[in-house]
Scaffold this motif. Structure first.
Motif, mmCIF file in Angstrom:
data_model
loop_
_atom_site.group_PDB
_atom_site.id
_atom_site.type_symbol
_atom_site.label_atom_id
_atom_site.label_comp_id
_atom_site.label_asym_id
_atom_site.label_seq_id
_atom_site.Cartn_x
_atom_site.Cartn_y
_atom_site.Cartn_z
ATOM 1 N N THR A 175 0.863 -1.182 0.000
ATOM 2 C CA THR A 175 0.000 0.000 0.000
ATOM 3 C C THR A 175 0.899 1.231 0.000
ATOM 4 N N LEU A 176 0.625 2.112 -0.927
ATOM 5 C CA LEU A 176 1.418 3.344 -1.040
ATOM 6 C C LEU A 176 0.482 4.552 -0.953
ATOM 7 N N ALA A 177 1.048 5.696 -0.588
ATOM 8 C CA ALA A 177 0.264 6.939 -0.590
ATOM 9 C C ALA A 177 1.165 8.063 -1.063
ATOM 10 N N GLY A 178 0.560 9.084 -1.638
ATOM 11 C CA GLY A 178 1.371 10.212 -2.090
ATOM 12 C C GLY A 178 0.606 11.077 -3.065
ATOM 13 N N TRP A 179 1.359 11.870 -3.810
ATOM 14 C CA TRP A 179 0.780 12.825 -4.748
ATOM 15 C C TRP A 179 0.940 12.324 -6.183
ATOM 16 N N VAL A 180 -0.049 12.612 -6.999
ATOM 17 C CA VAL A 180 0.056 12.289 -8.410
ATOM 18 C C VAL A 180 0.995 13.295 -9.068
ATOM 19 N N GLN A 181 2.181 12.811 -9.461
ATOM 20 C CA GLN A 181 3.143 13.692 -10.134
ATOM 21 C C GLN A 181 2.684 13.947 -11.564
ATOM 22 N N LYS A 182 2.328 12.877 -12.246
ATOM 23 C CA LYS A 182 1.754 13.018 -13.588
ATOM 24 C C LYS A 182 1.116 11.696 -13.979
ATOM 25 N N SER A 183 0.258 11.717 -14.987
ATOM 26 C CA SER A 183 -0.302 10.460 -15.474
ATOM 27 C C SER A 183 -0.324 10.481 -16.994
ATOM 28 N N ARG A 184 -0.163 9.293 -17.561
ATOM 29 C CA ARG A 184 -0.241 9.146 -19.012
ATOM 30 C C ARG A 184 -1.384 8.188 -19.303
ATOM 31 N N ASP A 185 -2.364 8.700 -19.983
ATOM 32 C CA ASP A 185 -3.591 7.934 -20.211
ATOM 33 C C ASP A 185 -3.676 7.562 -21.684
ATOM 34 N N LYS A 186 -3.435 6.256 -21.964
ATOM 35 C CA LYS A 186 -3.492 5.802 -23.364
ATOM 36 C C LYS A 186 -4.847 5.185 -23.677
ATOM 37 N N ALA A 206 -8.933 5.993 -12.487
ATOM 38 C CA ALA A 206 -7.520 6.287 -12.748
ATOM 39 C C ALA A 206 -7.377 7.411 -13.758
ATOM 40 N N SER A 207 -8.247 7.410 -14.725
ATOM 41 C CA SER A 207 -8.086 8.418 -15.778
ATOM 42 C C SER A 207 -8.521 9.797 -15.290
ATOM 43 N N LYS A 208 -9.147 9.831 -14.134
ATOM 44 C CA LYS A 208 -9.570 11.138 -13.598
ATOM 45 C C LYS A 208 -8.629 11.690 -12.544
ATOM 46 N N LEU A 209 -7.551 10.982 -12.257
ATOM 47 C CA LEU A 209 -6.619 11.457 -11.220
ATOM 48 C C LEU A 209 -5.823 12.648 -11.746
ATOM 49 N N GLY A 210 -6.026 13.787 -11.148
ATOM 50 C CA GLY A 210 -5.336 15.000 -11.611
ATOM 51 C C GLY A 210 -3.995 15.188 -10.919
ATOM 52 N N ARG A 211 -3.197 16.055 -11.466
ATOM 53 C CA ARG A 211 -1.918 16.405 -10.843
ATOM 54 C C ARG A 211 -2.132 16.858 -9.407
ATOM 55 N N GLU A 212 -1.284 16.382 -8.508
ATOM 56 C CA GLU A 212 -1.257 16.752 -7.098
ATOM 57 C C GLU A 212 -2.453 16.227 -6.300
ATOM 58 N N PHE A 213 -3.279 15.358 -6.919
ATOM 59 C CA PHE A 213 -4.254 14.614 -6.110
ATOM 60 C C PHE A 213 -3.490 13.772 -5.101
ATOM 61 N N VAL A 214 -4.051 13.646 -3.895
ATOM 62 C CA VAL A 214 -3.441 12.777 -2.890
ATOM 63 C C VAL A 214 -4.189 11.452 -2.914
ATOM 64 N N ILE A 215 -3.482 10.384 -3.213
ATOM 65 C CA ILE A 215 -4.158 9.095 -3.308
ATOM 66 C C ILE A 215 -3.442 8.022 -2.495
ATOM 67 N N GLN A 216 -4.210 6.978 -2.214
ATOM 68 C CA GLN A 216 -3.677 5.794 -1.558
ATOM 69 C C GLN A 216 -4.005 4.603 -2.455
ATOM 70 N N VAL A 217 -3.017 3.775 -2.740
ATOM 71 C CA VAL A 217 -3.276 2.625 -3.603
ATOM 72 C C VAL A 217 -2.768 1.345 -2.958
ATOM 73 N N ASP A 251 2.532 8.431 -12.034
ATOM 74 C CA ASP A 251 3.726 8.559 -11.200
ATOM 75 C C ASP A 251 3.278 9.054 -9.824
ATOM 76 N N LEU A 252 3.515 8.238 -8.794
ATOM 77 C CA LEU A 252 3.102 8.607 -7.443
ATOM 78 C C LEU A 252 4.332 9.099 -6.682
ATOM 79 N N ARG A 253 4.248 10.302 -6.089
ATOM 80 C CA ARG A 253 5.410 10.955 -5.498
ATOM 81 C C ARG A 253 5.213 11.153 -3.999
ATOM 82 N N ASP A 254 6.263 10.990 -3.230
ATOM 83 C CA ASP A 254 6.286 11.515 -1.862
ATOM 84 C C ASP A 254 7.702 12.031 -1.614
#
Lengths: 585, 585
Positions: free
Chosen positions: B20-31, B63-74, B38-41
């Protein structure tokens, strides 16, 4: 070089060496033909000797003129003492002085520089630099240093980052009163000194720093109660992506480490107690659990008899004083007088003696038989030889009174042992507290504390019943730390501020920066702050924090040594564009 | 528990584990069929993957709706990456997400959270909590923490005691302007915030503490020059029973330790330079000796020809710019323009090219022949291929101008290398400094600095020539520390204060407590204070101290994030008994 060794360093193995020492004259004994001088520094005392056989006449004269607290430098030979002093670390040797230089003279100090000084507190504060020369005060300062270093190294190893937060911040109309600081560069505007770095540490969590700590000065411009300083020191900590359990474990670990490192005491898992239970069992949210005397609620077994005092009371509560049956009638009368003092405020005290033969003798035998009294003993846990003390009245008041009595008795009975440590977590504090004077609720911890999950909705209907994710760390009856899991979303924060009486505009003006920050991905976070002054005093086995502060202020907030605060000259006031307006009051 | 691991932790060895990880969405690539996030802490970045084969449709949408700097736990499984990224520490793996929770959403940040952000300084200050999420800023704060810890542990091991001195003290009408703090408890009276704990650390020495240090905030209510903060941090140190040599050795040891511990650089004995030599050779009391270009005084070899400019000058001074002959005529004209700027203030610049064939070509060939120019080269140490730059005029001014030119050229030539460290002690500072405006002398270091032995008597006749037991520690052209051996007797202190223009009454009112302390056995003592902000910046290879402060103030002394200072409300002012008096100015 002023010295080759300190005054705590020389041992038998140094005999024959030539050394140079420097320090203060602790005392001298002048027998005419021989002069002994105790030379003191931070590290110890070394005995110097001058005698007419081996010391030139001129130096003998010089030696006999060395007054207390003169600062001297001596060179001489380390020799074996004729009569050794096993109580002194340097007691095997003395220095046969060959050269002595007076580095500075001293007036006679206004009090003796001894462990037990003849100086009163005011005098010792005024000449604090002399007070610090005394072993107990100096050792206290070194002790504080050791605690600070142990805290920093422990937290640093756990990944906490020491970040300095600003001292010149914005005034908050919430909580205690701020000290304010006019700014010359921004005319007519004022900084405030922080009451704590609360919002800054939360912003560091929003900033992704994950774990923060700081040993930091905080300020409150309040009327000072005894032993409370206008500037005080916190160990301030905050963590992100944690729940309450993580926080309790982390800081229990720190406290356990300190108790071991500093006091050599190993403590297992800290007990946890709900706030409601603490109030019920100890009448207090920071119970001293080094001793028992838990409250026994006696309503069920003491009401519905003919004793009107109990019947009309909201709460009847008793404690079993261990071995208390030994109290004489006179001593018990004294206790009754004690609880009736205005500072305690009880109207009276009922008692029941638990005799060795299993019988009871109470002050209300008219209303209660032996069976009744046996039930009291059962509820309070009293054994033969104990004394049951009972107070009654309005719940909150009677709990406070009984708590005071319990502490008083423990003190009298020697149960509050300075070298015994009983830490305790008190958890699940109420979110809000009713101000009886104004009828308003205010935040029990602070406005950033989160309510327990699902309880936000109760804020309107039952504000007093909402519990918070707030916890205190209690040690020996003192709150040494407290904290909470914070609100980390704008909506909850807005609801909370509204309930605390802020208009939307006020909330925006005051905490807009924080609520904005919550909109940019604030992580769940929480923390804890220890009061370093008190923590150090308790670990040091004392309860007077002033003894552990290098330059404390007195009860009027004054540093009598430097005479501060003081009146500014007109030039300074004009430059600041300030006017002291004595008419307004 | 919010996470089992941080985002910098997972490696190939973890493949197959559920984490289980938590952090900020650095960026996402949606194909569409696959989404990478990319999850950042604080600790790093971990790649998350959602793909339509293995991820339920609902979670793909999430997943495709996760914006930059959203705080998520996965929560998910660590799997091997198809295309590994050797540049990332976690580049061997990714997380196949099984559960995702949005802990907090985020608005679009006002600037990119990248090492090279698109945000300007003002915006970054206003949203400092977002700026701190950027690696360089966060790393700077962690770097500062490491320096502080290294300092504390080194000094603590050397026997220094960390003592907290008070922040609410008495105002001193000496030196920079104090911030003042009205006291409610003492109506009409004010504390001041310390410009440094100078007198307190001296009192600790009088108190026998022997070795003191503290990392402490200090305050100056001055107009701010660029990169100077109204609150700043000192590493403040003092020792008793020491002479200058002891101090230099001790703090050279600390600095060497930091350079090794923090920067991995081993430095031998630090060179020492007299103040007079520093001024003569570098025109500056904090010379950058990472590079040469020492001043050559040319009066003897350039005067008594027909060049009036030089003949009438008090000082003619030149430097040899290594490889400077490559400068074109246009570039040299540019240099001349540069020295004539009002900030530098030279009237012109003479130069002489040192050609590869050993000949010279100067801008004053009309007056000087090849033999003359050869002498200039000899005096300045110029070699073939160099350029000699010469300024002339009044000694103090021309030295300052040449120093500025030297630094400018070194910058241009890339000689000021951030990863090269050249410490230097500058010693034997003058005791007093003439204030050209008022014609008065004031203390160059501070009024507690002792004159060199035997020079006290010169104070009347030649005040400007008296040297002090004062020293600066210079690193790469910056003063990182400074200190002195203090006066420790009342008489000398009184003489010093008299020469600084204090009446006996003023001296008593201001420094009576210190002079009293000197009468009770004050030991010889001295110390040093490092400017932590600058030290950290230089060790960190930068010169902008603001980058190493969590919440800095701008050039107007404002914290734009919290909008401080601010106007107080009338209630606060009335309580303080203060009135803002706008008429007076």
């Amino acid at each position: 070089m002023y010295r080759t060794h300190t005054n705590g360093q020389l041992r038998a193995e140094h005999i024959g060496q030539e050394v140079t020492l420097a320090g203060w004259v602790q005392k001298s004994r002048d027998k005419g033909f021989i002069v002994w001088v105790d030379l003191r520094d931070r590290y110890g005392i070394t005995q110097l000797v001058f005698d007419e056989e081996r010391t030139p006449k001129e130096m003998m004269d010089k030696a006999s003129k060395l007054g207390r607290e003169f600062v001297i430098q001596v060179t001489g030979e380390v020799i074996e003492r004729v009569s050794k002093n096993p109580k002194m670390e340097t007691g095997d040797i003395e220095i046969l002085v060959k050269k002595v230089t007076v580095l500075n003279e001293s007036l006679t100090p206004p009090f003796t520089i001894e462990d037990n000084t003849d100086g009163g507190e005011d005098l010792r504060m005024k000449y604090r630099y002399l007070d610090i020369r005394r072993n107990p005060v100096r050792e206290n300062l070194i002790f504080r240093h050791k605690v600070s270093m142990a805290v920093r190294n422990y937290l640093s190893e756990k990944g906490f980052v020491d970040v300095e937060t600003p001292y010149l911040i914005k005034s908050t109309p919430e909580g205690a009163r701020d000290f304010v600081v006019p700014s010359r560069m921004n005319e007519g505007q004022f900084y405030a000194l922080p009451q704590s770095p609360q919002t800054f540490k939360q912003l560091l969590m929003v900033g992704g720093l994950d774990k923060y700590f700081q040993i930091v000065k905080c300020f409150r411009d309040e009327d000072l109660r005894a032993d409370r300083q206008p500037e005080f020191t916190q160990i301030d900590c905050e963590m992100a992506f944690i729940d309450q359990e993580d926080i309790l474990n982390m800081f229990e670990g720190l406290t356990r480490h300190l108790l071991k490192e500093i006091n050599g005491v190993e403590i297992g898992e800290f007990p946890r107690m709900q706030y409601d239970d603490a109030m019920k069992l100890y009448g207090n949210d920071k119970p001293d659990i080094r001793f028992d005397m838990k409250f026994g609620e006696l309503n069920d077994v003491a009401q519905h008899k003919d004793f009107g005092v109990f019947n009309s009371a909201e709460l009847v509560v008793g404690i079993a004083v261990p071995g208390g049956n030994k109290y004489t009638r006179k001593e018990i009368d004294h206790l009754i007088k004690w609880v009736k003092r205005p500072q305690v405020g009880a109207l009276g005290m009922v008692y029941s003696r638990c005799n060795d033969d299993g019988s009871f003798k109470s002050s209300v035998d008219k209303f209660y038989d032996q069976d009744d009294l046996a039930k009291w003993a059962e509820v309070t846990g009293a054994k033969a030889g104990d004394l049951i003390c009972i107070l009654s009245g309005e719940t909150n008041k009677v709990r406070a009174q009984m708590s005071a009595l319990r502490m008083h008795l423990a003190e009298e009975l020697g149960l509050r042992k300075a070298d015994e440590f009983a830490p305790l977590w008190v958890i699940d504090f109420p979110l809000l507290e009713l101000d009886e004077e104004t009828g308003h609720y205010h935040a029990m911890h602070h406005p950033f504390t989160s309510p327990k999950p699902g309880q936000l909705e109760m804020l309107d209907a039952k504000p007093g019943e909402v519990k918070a994710n707030a916890y205190d760390l209690v040690l020996n009856g003192n709150e040494i730390g407290g904290g909470s899991i914070r609100i980390h979303d704008k909506e909850t924060q807005a609801i909370m501020l509204k309930h605390l009486g802020f208009t939307e505009k006020e909330a925006r003006a005051q905490f807009g920066f924080l609520m904005d920050a919550f909109e940019y991905g604030a992580p769940p976070h929480g923390g804890l702050a220890f009061g370093l002054d008190r923590l150090v005093a308790i670990l040091g086995g004392q309860e007077t924090i002033r003894d552990f502060i290098a330059f404390p202020k007195n009860n009027s907030g004054r540093d009598v040594m430097i005479d501060a605060p003081a009146i500014l000259d007109q030039e300074q006031l004009t430059e600041l564009n300030l006017k002291i307006d004595l008419q307004e009051k």
